[in-house]
Design a protein around this motif. Structure first.
Motif, PDB file in Angstrom:
ATOM      1  N   UNK A 182      -5.947  30.287 -48.790  1.00 57.24           N
ATOM      2  CA  UNK A 182      -5.359  29.684 -49.990  1.00 57.24           C
ATOM      3  C   UNK A 182      -3.854  29.561 -49.762  1.00 57.24           C
ATOM      4  N   UNK A 183      -3.325  28.408 -50.119  1.00 58.58           N
ATOM      5  CA  UNK A 183      -1.902  28.139 -50.059  1.00 58.58           C
ATOM      6  C   UNK A 183      -1.457  27.644 -51.434  1.00 58.58           C
ATOM      7  N   UNK A 184      -0.161  27.644 -51.653  1.00 58.16           N
ATOM      8  CA  UNK A 184       0.360  27.088 -52.910  1.00 58.16           C
ATOM      9  C   UNK A 184       1.678  26.377 -52.643  1.00 58.16           C
ATOM     10  N   UNK A 185       1.957  25.424 -53.499  1.00 57.08           N
ATOM     11  CA  UNK A 185       3.197  24.654 -53.372  1.00 57.08           C
ATOM     12  C   UNK A 185       3.773  24.409 -54.749  1.00 57.08           C
TER      13      UNK A 185
ATOM     14  N   UNK B 128       9.438  22.945 -53.301  1.00 53.44           N
ATOM     15  CA  UNK B 128       9.321  23.997 -52.299  1.00 53.44           C
ATOM     16  C   UNK B 128       8.265  23.640 -51.260  1.00 53.44           C
ATOM     17  N   UNK B 129       8.331  24.320 -50.124  1.00 53.56           N
ATOM     18  CA  UNK B 129       7.342  24.105 -49.096  1.00 53.56           C
ATOM     19  C   UNK B 129       6.027  24.793 -49.457  1.00 53.56           C
ATOM     20  N   UNK B 130       4.970  24.298 -48.868  1.00 56.74           N
ATOM     21  CA  UNK B 130       3.670  24.924 -49.052  1.00 56.74           C
ATOM     22  C   UNK B 130       3.689  26.303 -48.385  1.00 56.74           C
ATOM     23  N   UNK B 131       3.229  27.314 -49.117  1.00 61.76           N
ATOM     24  CA  UNK B 131       3.278  28.672 -48.579  1.00 61.76           C
ATOM     25  C   UNK B 131       1.906  29.320 -48.599  1.00 61.76           C
TER      26      UNK B 131
ATOM     27  N   UNK C 206       3.308  29.942 -60.624  1.00 63.40           N
ATOM     28  CA  UNK C 206       3.049  28.558 -60.978  1.00 63.40           C
ATOM     29  C   UNK C 206       3.188  27.659 -59.764  1.00 63.40           C
ATOM     30  N   UNK C 207       2.126  26.899 -59.460  1.00 63.71           N
ATOM     31  CA  UNK C 207       2.129  26.026 -58.282  1.00 63.71           C
ATOM     32  C   UNK C 207       0.820  25.258 -58.235  1.00 63.71           C
ATOM     33  N   UNK C 208       0.780  24.311 -57.327  1.00 64.49           N
ATOM     34  CA  UNK C 208      -0.460  23.635 -56.980  1.00 64.49           C
ATOM     35  C   UNK C 208      -1.106  24.461 -55.867  1.00 64.49           C
ATOM     36  N   UNK C 209      -2.317  24.921 -56.097  1.00 66.45           N
ATOM     37  CA  UNK C 209      -3.004  25.785 -55.151  1.00 66.45           C
ATOM     38  C   UNK C 209      -4.025  24.984 -54.349  1.00 66.45           C
ATOM     39  N   UNK C 210      -4.008  25.187 -53.026  1.00 65.52           N
ATOM     40  CA  UNK C 210      -4.893  24.496 -52.109  1.00 65.52           C
ATOM     41  C   UNK C 210      -5.754  25.502 -51.344  1.00 65.52           C
ATOM     42  N   UNK C 211      -6.996  25.112 -51.064  1.00 64.29           N
ATOM     43  CA  UNK C 211      -7.782  25.887 -50.113  1.00 64.29           C
ATOM     44  C   UNK C 211      -7.794  25.155 -48.777  1.00 64.29           C
ATOM     45  N   UNK C 212      -7.940  25.916 -47.717  1.00 68.49           N
ATOM     46  CA  UNK C 212      -7.867  25.367 -46.374  1.00 68.49           C
ATOM     47  C   UNK C 212      -8.772  26.159 -45.439  1.00 68.49           C
ATOM     48  N   UNK C 213      -9.063  25.589 -44.279  1.00 72.22           N
ATOM     49  CA  UNK C 213      -9.943  26.251 -43.314  1.00 72.22           C
ATOM     50  C   UNK C 213      -9.457  26.013 -41.892  1.00 72.22           C
TER      51      UNK C 213
END
Length: 126
Positions: free
Chosen positions: A35-38, A42-45, A90-97
């Motif tokens: 899981x990442x967030x942006x 700011x940069x995606x972290x 608070x951010x847009x959360x992404x899942x990744x693999x």
């Protein structure tokens, strides 16, 4: 593998949310899922990751003790349980693999993950 994130929303400080990432075209048991967030400007972290075996997990320091990543192999889904939420979450959360557990740097760069889902917005505000 295709990833679909869901579960975001508006929550008050101190509240909880559970994000889900449904995978298709591949088993979450064969990938390291992250899981990442942006946040705006700011940069995606990196936030959290779980190994395909489920044995290993890793978290960024700011969420340790508050967030928990888990996987449900039967439903081919990965979850991020977020408790004690703060406005800075608070951010847009992404899942990744990605295929392997080992990454190129200790800060788990987003570039190490080739597969991404769309984001789900988390807003923590009173």
């Amino acid at each position: 593998v295709q990833l679909q994130a869901s579960g975001g929303g508006l929550v008050q400080p101190g509240g909880s949310l559970r994000l889900s990432c449904a995978a298709s075209g591949g088993s979450v048991s064969r990938y390291t899922m992250g899981w990442f967030r942006q946040a705006p400007g700011k940069e995606r972290e990196f936030v959290a990751a779980i190994r395909g075996s489920g044995v290993n997990t890793h978290y960024t320091d700011s969420v340790k003790g508050r967030f928990t990543i888990s996987r449900d192999s039967a439903k081919n889904t990965v979850h991020l349980q977020m408790n004690s939420l703060k406005p800075e979450d608070t951010a847009l959360y992404y899942c990744a693999a990605r295929w392997s557990w080992s990454v190129s740097r200790s800060d788990w760069p987003a570039a190490d993950f080739p597969y991404w889902g769309q984001g789900t917005q988390v807003t923590v505000s009173s």
